[in-house]
Design a protein around this motif. Structure first.
Motif: not given
Length: 170
Positions: A31-32, A35-36, A47-49, A52, A63, A65
């Protein structure tokens, strides 16, 4: 056009590791990673979300991204280190799917082997619309794809283990 379908699997807790990861910890790590991504995959610089939300039909979290691959390591949809928009869907607690604009897909899968040990598999469908099947370029890209798969799986496992050790993942 050439398409490479390949998968790479590695044990999450091989003999000799001092910190055994649980399924819950690995899932939190995946999951992290959504996002990263730059923390987990060495070929991703940023990485840019963008959004979500829960998919109203399936209940799965989705998501959108943008990621930037390091020049020379990007898939066809990210040529030249440009930002690549990906749609990422979570299938708790064992799979995350990534779809790129050119139709390339990546699945990050956590499973158990016959002995009940956790394993991580990345399955790729890389599409290269401008590459001729059987060409030298295709052979070089396929070899690079296998190396990238191996690096991505091991990099993800190692990063999750480090984040657990550092207390960032419980």
């Amino acid at each position: 056009m050439v398409t490479f379908n390949l998968a790479y699997t590695a044990p999450i807790n091989p003999a000799g590791v001092t910190l055994t990861l649980t399924l819950a910890q690995v899932w939190a790590g995946l999951q992290r990673k959504v996002l990263h991504a730059e923390e987990f995959v060495p070929v991703i610089e940023e990485c840019h979300v963008l959004s979500g939300e829960e998919d109203k039909t399936t209940g799965n979290f989705k998501v959108t991204r943008q990621v930037r691959f390091k020049p020379g390591s990007e898939p066809s949809s990210g040529a030249g280190g440009t930002l690549v928009k990906e749609v990422v869907v979570h299938y708790p607690p064992c799979r995350v799917d990534f779809e790129q604009p050119d139709g390339s897909t990546i699945a990050n899968i956590v499973s158990q082997n016959a002995d009940g040990e956790l394993e991580m598999t990345y399955a790729f469908e890389w599409k290269y619309p401008d590459v001729e099947e059987g060409s030298e370029e295709a052979k070089a890209l396929e070899e690079k794809s296998w190396k990238t798969a191996r690096i991505a799986v091991h990099g993800t496992i190692d990063t999750i283990r480090r984040l657990v050790k550092d207390g960032e993942i419980k």
